[in-house]
Design a protein around this motif. Structure first.
Motif, PDB file in Angstrom:
ATOM      1  N   GLN A  37       0.850  -1.188  -0.056  1.00 45.16           N
ATOM      2  CA  GLN A  37       0.012   0.031   0.046  1.00 45.16           C
ATOM      3  C   GLN A  37       0.974   1.159   0.006  1.00 45.16           C
ATOM      4  O   GLN A  37       0.529   2.250  -0.688  1.00 45.16           O
ATOM      5  CB  GLN A  37      -0.856  -0.017   1.099  1.00 45.16           C
ATOM      6  N   ILE A  38       1.864   1.265   0.761  1.00 43.12           N
ATOM      7  CA  ILE A  38       2.923   2.408   0.593  1.00 43.12           C
ATOM      8  C   ILE A  38       3.762   2.521  -0.736  1.00 43.12           C
ATOM      9  O   ILE A  38       3.718   3.770  -1.022  1.00 43.12           O
ATOM     10  CB  ILE A  38       4.056   2.203   1.875  1.00 43.12           C
ATOM     11  N   MET A  39       3.864   1.668  -1.382  1.00 45.88           N
ATOM     12  CA  MET A  39       4.516   1.588  -2.552  1.00 45.88           C
ATOM     13  C   MET A  39       3.195   2.465  -3.585  1.00 45.88           C
ATOM     14  O   MET A  39       3.803   3.080  -4.288  1.00 45.88           O
ATOM     15  CB  MET A  39       4.683   0.112  -3.065  1.00 45.88           C
ATOM     16  N   ARG A  40       2.247   1.816  -3.443  1.00 46.19           N
ATOM     17  CA  ARG A  40       1.114   2.650  -4.258  1.00 46.19           C
ATOM     18  C   ARG A  40       0.934   4.060  -3.915  1.00 46.19           C
ATOM     19  O   ARG A  40       0.793   4.971  -4.888  1.00 46.19           O
ATOM     20  CB  ARG A  40      -0.159   1.828  -4.309  1.00 46.19           C
ATOM     21  N   GLU A  41       0.919   4.396  -2.623  1.00 42.92           N
ATOM     22  CA  GLU A  41       0.897   5.648  -2.204  1.00 42.92           C
ATOM     23  C   GLU A  41       2.123   6.575  -2.796  1.00 42.92           C
ATOM     24  O   GLU A  41       2.086   7.708  -3.241  1.00 42.92           O
ATOM     25  CB  GLU A  41       0.797   5.849  -0.776  1.00 42.92           C
ATOM     26  N   SER A  42       3.273   5.894  -2.620  1.00 42.45           N
ATOM     27  CA  SER A  42       4.884   6.688  -3.050  1.00 42.45           C
ATOM     28  C   SER A  42       4.590   6.934  -4.796  1.00 42.45           C
ATOM     29  O   SER A  42       5.107   7.766  -5.130  1.00 42.45           O
ATOM     30  CB  SER A  42       5.934   5.996  -2.714  1.00 42.45           C
ATOM     31  N   VAL A  43       4.093   5.758  -5.265  1.00 45.73           N
ATOM     32  CA  VAL A  43       3.687   6.024  -6.972  1.00 45.73           C
ATOM     33  C   VAL A  43       2.901   7.566  -7.059  1.00 45.73           C
ATOM     34  O   VAL A  43       3.222   8.240  -7.865  1.00 45.73           O
ATOM     35  CB  VAL A  43       3.083   5.046  -7.478  1.00 45.73           C
ATOM     36  N   LYS A  44       1.722   7.453  -6.347  1.00 44.12           N
ATOM     37  CA  LYS A  44       0.785   8.702  -6.486  1.00 44.12           C
ATOM     38  C   LYS A  44       1.608   9.989  -6.181  1.00 44.12           C
ATOM     39  O   LYS A  44       1.378  10.874  -6.790  1.00 44.12           O
ATOM     40  CB  LYS A  44      -0.249   8.611  -5.745  1.00 44.12           C
ATOM     41  N   CYS A  94       9.770  10.444  -5.304  1.00 41.75           N
ATOM     42  CA  CYS A  94       9.205  10.431  -3.918  1.00 41.75           C
ATOM     43  C   CYS A  94      10.443  10.365  -2.639  1.00 41.75           C
ATOM     44  O   CYS A  94      10.129  11.147  -1.897  1.00 41.75           O
ATOM     45  CB  CYS A  94       8.164   9.408  -3.841  1.00 41.75           C
ATOM     46  N   ASN A  95      11.233   9.481  -2.938  1.00 38.16           N
ATOM     47  CA  ASN A  95      12.154   9.294  -2.086  1.00 38.16           C
ATOM     48  C   ASN A  95      13.108  10.488  -2.228  1.00 38.16           C
ATOM     49  O   ASN A  95      13.565  11.058  -0.937  1.00 38.16           O
ATOM     50  CB  ASN A  95      13.008   8.300  -2.524  1.00 38.16           C
ATOM     51  N   ILE A 136       8.789   5.879   1.365  1.00 39.26           N
ATOM     52  CA  ILE A 136       8.794   4.938   0.433  1.00 39.26           C
ATOM     53  C   ILE A 136       9.262   3.392   1.016  1.00 39.26           C
ATOM     54  O   ILE A 136       9.389   3.620   2.227  1.00 39.26           O
ATOM     55  CB  ILE A 136      10.091   5.349  -0.588  1.00 39.26           C
ATOM     56  N   VAL A 137       9.005   2.304   0.560  1.00 43.09           N
ATOM     57  CA  VAL A 137       9.647   1.294   1.013  1.00 43.09           C
ATOM     58  C   VAL A 137      11.074   1.021   0.366  1.00 43.09           C
ATOM     59  O   VAL A 137      11.123   0.647  -0.845  1.00 43.09           O
ATOM     60  CB  VAL A 137       8.547  -0.038   0.593  1.00 43.09           C
TER      61      VAL A 137
END
Length: 292
Positions: free
Chosen positions: A49-56, A106-107, A113-114
């Motif tokens: 879920q965090i990956m998806r959020e960091s994409v956004k 994002c990073n 991020i993860v």
């Protein structure tokens, strides 16, 4: 308990139990951490879920890194993916590249991020898996389970070679991330444990010797764009294996070679910003722009 010292160990144990590597690892981690499999799974699902959020977050038009050197790559690539047939690589792949760039951006802008396995290579695994979930309709549970396979391969790489740019160059960061992603992709594609290992080997061999030369010592140039390259290598490695092409050099031998190459690299090419692109005339100008 699994030792995570060799890819072959994971493959043989999964074959003996007639299970996917992901199921093997989930069971092992639940036992070693004295938690239920559901608890372990939910923690991994949170990472997805965090990956998806960091994409956004990384696809925002006004996204900028803290240094000001980079920003907007994810947005621009995502816009490009929607034009015509999605550019030369096609819509699916250009969107996947956009996601990898977005997470890396994002990073760089201090977002959440993860690290998979590191912050510098954080866009590769999300770029692959989020794309299969959102564009190909893969089941979320299967995606999350494949992350256990990726994680297990990452643990072996860390134990047998390195996942740190300061120790092994970018081959240890983006190379490791691509290998982890390739293994996960093969499992999602219905491949066997042995094929997951072959994909890992091909991805590692494709980035053998890649140096770590961050401009101004920041994880931005060329790091962000190398996430896109790593994603492409992960997909191509997985597709080759699923097509029936095997890796002639076993994965563990590839890791040993990667470790040897990393040890042979001069210090200037291992995250010190004292060589490679960091010491080009433009690289030094960008450093001075940030630090004066």
């Amino acid at each position: 308990m699994l030792k995570y010292e060799s890819i072959n160990e994971l493959v043989k144990e999964a074959e003996n139990r007639n299970v996917r590597i992901s199921q093997l690892v989930l069971e092992d981690q639940a036992k070693s951490m004295e938690k239920s499999q559901q608890d372990i799974y939910e923690k991994m699902a949170k990472s997805f879920q965090i990956m998806r959020e960091s994409v956004k977050d990384g696809q925002a038009k006004d996204q900028k890194s803290t240094s000001g050197l980079t920003g907007g790559e994810g947005y621009l690539m995502n816009e490009y993916a929607t034009t015509g047939e999605g550019g030369l690589s096609g819509s699916f792949m250009t969107k996947a590249i956009a996601r990898a760039l977005s997470v890396a951006g994002c990073n760089a802008s201090m977002g959440k991020i993860v690290a998979a396995p590191t912050a510098g290579s954080c866009g590769i695994l999300p770029g692959c898996l989020v794309s299969l979930f959102e564009d190909k309709g893969y089941d979320e549970k299967d995606i999350v389970m494949s992350m256990f396979t990726a994680a297990a391969f990452g643990m072996v790489i860390a134990n047998r070679a390195s996942i740190a740019g300061a120790a092994g160059g970018c081959q240890a960061e983006c190379g490791s991330a691509a290998a982890m992603a390739a293994a996960a992709l093969v499992e999602l594609g219905g491949g066997s444990p042995k094929q997951c290992a072959d994909a890992c080997a091909i991805a590692i061999s494709s980035q053998m010797g890649l140096v770590c030369d961050p401009v101004a010592g920041l994880v931005e140039i060329p790091c962000i764009k190398r996430n896109a390259s790593g994603l492409m290598i992960a997909f191509s490695s997985a597709d080759m294996v699923l097509a029936g092409i095997d890796a002639k050099i076993p994965a563990d031998e590839c890791l040993d070679a990667m470790a040897e190459v990393g040890d042979s690299m001069p210090r200037t090419l291992k995250e010190t910003a004292k060589g490679g692109l960091a010491m080009t005339p433009t690289g030094k100008k960008l450093r001075d722009k940030v630090f004066g």
